[in-house]
Design an enzyme around this catalytic site. Structure first.
Site, PDB file in Angstrom:
ATOM      1  N   ARG A   1      -4.337  10.180   3.874  1.00  0.00           N
ATOM      2  CA  ARG A   1      -3.315  11.264   4.264  1.00  0.00           C
ATOM      3  C   ARG A   1      -2.214  11.161   3.105  1.00  0.00           C
ATOM      4  O   ARG A   1      -1.528  12.048   2.703  1.00  0.00           O
ATOM      5  CB  ARG A   1      -2.882  10.974   5.299  1.00  0.00           C
ATOM      6  CG  ARG A   1      -1.693  11.895   5.885  1.00  0.00           C
ATOM      7  CD  ARG A   1      -0.931  11.560   6.963  1.00  0.00           C
ATOM      8  NE  ARG A   1       0.573  12.308   6.951  1.00  0.00           N
ATOM      9  CZ  ARG A   1       0.855  13.183   7.359  1.00  0.00           C
ATOM     10  NH1 ARG A   1       0.090  14.135   8.092  1.00  0.00           N
ATOM     11  NH2 ARG A   1       1.961  13.471   7.459  1.00  0.00           N
ATOM     12  N   LYS A  18       0.958  -1.133  -0.119  1.00  0.00           N
ATOM     13  CA  LYS A  18       0.032  -0.041  -0.049  1.00  0.00           C
ATOM     14  C   LYS A  18       1.019   1.383   0.197  1.00  0.00           C
ATOM     15  O   LYS A  18       0.718   2.290  -0.751  1.00  0.00           O
ATOM     16  CB  LYS A  18      -1.006   0.007   1.179  1.00  0.00           C
ATOM     17  CG  LYS A  18      -1.408   1.340   1.724  1.00  0.00           C
ATOM     18  CD  LYS A  18      -2.333   1.376   2.727  1.00  0.00           C
ATOM     19  CE  LYS A  18      -1.648   1.416   4.010  1.00  0.00           C
ATOM     20  NZ  LYS A  18      -1.298   3.019   4.413  1.00  0.00           N
ATOM     21  N   ASN A  19       1.762   1.343   0.916  1.00  0.00           N
ATOM     22  CA  ASN A  19       2.724   2.649   1.027  1.00  0.00           C
ATOM     23  C   ASN A  19       3.518   2.600  -0.017  1.00  0.00           C
ATOM     24  O   ASN A  19       4.387   3.792  -0.044  1.00  0.00           O
ATOM     25  CB  ASN A  19       3.397   2.520   2.403  1.00  0.00           C
ATOM     26  CG  ASN A  19       2.306   2.502   3.510  1.00  0.00           C
ATOM     27  OD1 ASN A  19       1.113   3.055   3.293  1.00  0.00           O
ATOM     28  ND2 ASN A  19       2.888   2.255   4.797  1.00  0.00           N
ATOM     29  N   ASP A  60      -5.131  12.978  12.969  1.00  0.00           N
ATOM     30  CA  ASP A  60      -4.931  11.816  12.535  1.00  0.00           C
ATOM     31  C   ASP A  60      -4.698  10.995  13.902  1.00  0.00           C
ATOM     32  O   ASP A  60      -4.426  11.171  14.849  1.00  0.00           O
ATOM     33  CB  ASP A  60      -3.566  11.788  12.065  1.00  0.00           C
ATOM     34  CG  ASP A  60      -3.092  10.233  11.357  1.00  0.00           C
ATOM     35  OD1 ASP A  60      -3.134   9.365  12.099  1.00  0.00           O
ATOM     36  OD2 ASP A  60      -3.150  10.199   9.913  1.00  0.00           O
ATOM     37  N   ASP A  63       4.635   0.070  12.101  1.00  0.00           N
ATOM     38  CA  ASP A  63       3.464  -0.478  11.362  1.00  0.00           C
ATOM     39  C   ASP A  63       3.290  -1.878  12.030  1.00  0.00           C
ATOM     40  O   ASP A  63       2.247  -2.281  11.979  1.00  0.00           O
ATOM     41  CB  ASP A  63       3.284  -0.395  10.010  1.00  0.00           C
ATOM     42  CG  ASP A  63       3.231   1.076   9.530  1.00  0.00           C
ATOM     43  OD1 ASP A  63       2.924   1.981  10.234  1.00  0.00           O
ATOM     44  OD2 ASP A  63       3.391   1.305   8.462  1.00  0.00           O
TER      45      ASP A  63
HETATM   46  N1  EPU Z   1       6.944  14.179  10.762  1.00  0.00           N
HETATM   47  C1  EPU Z   1       7.074  15.630  10.926  1.00  0.00           C
HETATM   48  N2  EPU Z   1       7.255  16.462   9.865  1.00  0.00           N
HETATM   49  C2  EPU Z   1       7.102  16.247   8.609  1.00  0.00           C
HETATM   50  C3  EPU Z   1       6.852  14.795   8.309  1.00  0.00           C
HETATM   51  C4  EPU Z   1       6.779  13.864   9.332  1.00  0.00           C
HETATM   52  O1  EPU Z   1       7.089  15.947  12.155  1.00  0.00           O
HETATM   53  O2  EPU Z   1       7.001  17.130   7.567  1.00  0.00           O
HETATM   54  C5  EPU Z   1       6.802  13.336  11.636  1.00  0.00           C
HETATM   55  C6  EPU Z   1       5.419  12.577  11.853  1.00  0.00           C
HETATM   56  O3  EPU Z   1       4.693  13.357  12.657  1.00  0.00           O
HETATM   57  C7  EPU Z   1       5.750  11.364  12.424  1.00  0.00           C
HETATM   58  C8  EPU Z   1       7.099  10.818  11.842  1.00  0.00           C
HETATM   59  O4  EPU Z   1       7.855  12.048  11.459  1.00  0.00           O
HETATM   60  O5  EPU Z   1       5.659  11.337  13.826  1.00  0.00           O
HETATM   61  C9  EPU Z   1       7.029   9.839  10.645  1.00  0.00           C
HETATM   62  O6  EPU Z   1       6.657  10.471   9.657  1.00  0.00           O
HETATM   63  P1  EPU Z   1       6.847   9.723   8.304  1.00  0.00           P
HETATM   64  O7  EPU Z   1       6.857  10.992   7.225  1.00  0.00           O
HETATM   65  O8  EPU Z   1       8.107   8.980   8.210  1.00  0.00           O
HETATM   66  O9  EPU Z   1       5.554   8.862   8.123  1.00  0.00           O
HETATM   67  P2  EPU Z   1       4.375   9.054   6.773  1.00  0.00           P
HETATM   68  O10 EPU Z   1       5.100   9.291   5.335  1.00  0.00           O
HETATM   69  O11 EPU Z   1       3.394   9.903   7.260  1.00  0.00           O
HETATM   70  C10 EPU Z   1       4.674   6.479   6.296  1.00  0.00           C
HETATM   71  C11 EPU Z   1       3.480   5.383   6.109  1.00  0.00           C
HETATM   72  C12 EPU Z   1       3.022   5.090   7.609  1.00  0.00           C
HETATM   73  C13 EPU Z   1       4.299   4.463   8.499  1.00  0.00           C
HETATM   74  C14 EPU Z   1       5.321   5.723   8.560  1.00  0.00           C
HETATM   75  C15 EPU Z   1       6.612   5.190   9.014  1.00  0.00           C
HETATM   76  C16 EPU Z   1       2.464   6.002   3.885  1.00  0.00           C
HETATM   77  C17 EPU Z   1       1.269   6.375   3.240  1.00  0.00           C
HETATM   78  N3  EPU Z   1       2.301   5.925   5.308  1.00  0.00           N
HETATM   79  O12 EPU Z   1       3.765   7.480   6.930  1.00  0.00           O
HETATM   80  O13 EPU Z   1       2.111   3.979   7.440  1.00  0.00           O
HETATM   81  O14 EPU Z   1       3.914   4.147   9.514  1.00  0.00           O
HETATM   82  O15 EPU Z   1       5.765   6.152   6.748  1.00  0.00           O
HETATM   83  O16 EPU Z   1       7.073   4.140   8.533  1.00  0.00           O
HETATM   84  O17 EPU Z   1       3.427   5.748   3.485  1.00  0.00           O
HETATM   85  C18 EPU Z   1       0.444   2.413   7.758  1.00  0.00           C
HETATM   86  O18 EPU Z   1       0.579   1.994   6.812  1.00  0.00           O
HETATM   87  O19 EPU Z   1      -0.472   2.055   8.842  1.00  0.00           O
HETATM   88  C19 EPU Z   1       1.169   3.749   8.038  1.00  0.00           C
HETATM   89  C20 EPU Z   1       0.519   4.667   9.020  1.00  0.00           C
END
Ligand code: EPU
Length: 455
Positions: free
Chosen positions: A112, A40-41, A136, A335
């Protein structure tokens, strides 16, 4: 009815609604073979990346999940023609010369990952209006690194009526970006944006999850120049234009891990096909720590007839507790954290879990406690004392992984467990009930009446 209240809530007075739940009767062992399709991701970002090239991009190994349908809708609203064959797992996206530049609130709120069109639209259309995701269930999840990175690339970013607006009328230009944290989403958006920027961009402290490697690989196939793929230091040299391609999505390590932990906690025996353990460092080791026997299976025939990788997990009669601290890749993935709590809750001893990515991922703990799990949370740590067996109860999923974690915990619960909030689960797991039934679980999706609640 106006002004008259009866003493009982009535089914037709607006206080009830109908919802679907998963009803599972335990205990149950997972036994058999399960096919896992693309991540998915990854696939959602690959679909967003298609916007970078005019013409027809085809993505294969696509799972039949709700989030893919939402991304299809987003691309259609941007002006693309999209064909989605959910059975064969193929999405074909025809991107016109001119695409729109707005990701609507209702879509971003529902998913998101819609924010991953930010980078491609700013790079190719020189403007992107993406609704702010808002609250969220698993934490605040800011966009500050996406914003700072785009600004460094020369975009002007501001907030307008709830929309994150990035504009770069003269195009983006290469720069040096240092991420304060290896954010998955920010790395992806900034890599996509840099592929069409003038000059060279370096991204330091970049995320290096297999899904990042997958998107970088597709971008290179499209003609992008990226060095350092799979390392924390990416160097992207901008090109004039990219071309459409056909790309196969990398397997879903989190779905694979879900069934693997399910086997380990239920004394099961599961063969997962569609991804190798090389993309799941730490996970195989933690499964072994729980007493499971883990076997790599290379060059096997997958469900769709192609050759690929897989692995087999045979769980111990009763698992041993495992200790896990979640970290960015190659560390243990956040995850899969709920599945470790589920495993530890029936393990022979005490296990400690430290959550280092999302502060609010503990909502799951209140729910698994309803099944009789003994979990004590202190800050970002959870101490789990294993019990012999859990007992079935009604529980609610607060996010995708929490929902699937509750289903896996219910394998070790005596009696009936009903999991509500299943929309969350269906966002990320295809044919979940059918897959579990084929592994021997007595589970069905049933409709239930529920009192409306306003938290
Ligand atoms: N963060 C910030 N500022 C930013 C970006 C991120 O503070 O500009 C913080 C977030 O608040 C969080 C942390 O950094 O605390 C991690 O965020 P990240 O950007 O790495 O995650 P994401 O891209 O929002 C993806 C996956 C998540 C997975 C995380 C970590 C997707 C669609 N989602 O999220 O997947 O947990 O990476 O590996 O790719 C899931 O599939 O259930 C899921 C939540």
């Amino acid at each position: 009815m106006a002004g008259i209240l009866t003493s009982r809530l009535q089914p037709d007075d607006g206080t009830f609604h109908l919802m679907d739940v998963f009803r599972l009767t335990g205990p149950a062992r997972l036994n058999g073979v399960v096919d896992v399709r693309g991540a998915k991701n990854s696939v959602l970002k690959l679909m967003a990346a298609s916007l970078l090239a005019v013409g027809r991009t085809t993505i294969t190994n696509v799972p039949a999940i709700l989030d893919v349908r939402i991304m299809v809708e987003l691309l259609v609203r941007l002006g693309c023609e999209v064909l989605y064959d959910s059975e064969d797992g193929v999405v074909s996206i025809d991107v016109p010369e001119q695409v729109g530049n707005q990701a609507d609130y209702e879509l971003v709120r529902a998913m998101r990952a819609s924010i991953s069109v930010l980078g491609p639209l700013t790079a190719r259309m020189r403007a992107a209006h993406v609704a702010l995701p808002g609250g969220d269930a698993i934490g605040s999840r800011g966009l500050d690194m996406h914003q700072a990175g785009l600004e460094a690339l020369g975009a002007v970013v501001h907030l307008d009526h709830g929309y994150f607006v990035a504009e770069a009328p003269g195009g983006l230009r290469g720069t040096e970006i240092v991420l304060g944290f290896p954010s998955v989403g920010a790395t992806e958006n900034l890599v996509m944006a840099s592929t069409l920027a003038q000059g060279t961009t370096t991204i330091s402290n970049a995320a290096r999850e297999p899904e990042i490697v997958d998107i970088c690989t597709m971008l290179v196939e499209m003609g992008a120049q990226i060095e350092g793929i799979g390392t924390p230091e990416l160097t992207i040299t901008g090109v004039e234009a990219l071309r459409p391609v056909t790309h196969r999505t990398v397997g879903d390590r989190i779905v694979a891990g879900t069934f693997a932990f399910g086997a380990a906690l239920s004394a099961g025996d599961v063969t997962v096909r569609g991804i190798g353990l090389d993309l799941m460092p730490n996970i195989g080791l933690k499964l072994e720590d729980s007493g499971a026997v883990v076997e790599e299976l290379s060059n096997i025939t997958l469900g769709d007839g192609t050759a690929g990788e897989g692995f087999r997990v045979v769980g111990a009669a009763r698992p041993l507790p495992v200790r896990v601290a979640t970290m960015p890749f190659p560390g243990f993935p956040t995850d899969l954290q709920p599945f470790v709590i589920a495993l530890n809750s029936v393990a022979d001893g005490v296990g400690l879990i430290s959550e280092n990515l999302f502060e609010a991922r503990w909502r799951f703990v209140q729910e698994i406690a309803r099944l009789g799990a003994k979990v004590r949370v202190d800050g970002n740590h959870a101490l789990v004392t294993g019990v012999d067996s859990l007992s079935g109860a009604e529980v609610e999923a607060s996010d995708i992984r929490a929902g699937a974690g509750l289903v896996m915990a219910a394998l070790r619960a005596r009696g009936v467990t009903e999991v509500s909030g299943i929309d969350h689960i269906e966002r990320g797991y295809e044919n979940f009930v059918a897959k579990l039934r084929s592994l021997g679980v007595d589970i069905e999706r049933v409709e239930k009446r529920d009192v409306l609640s306003f938290e």
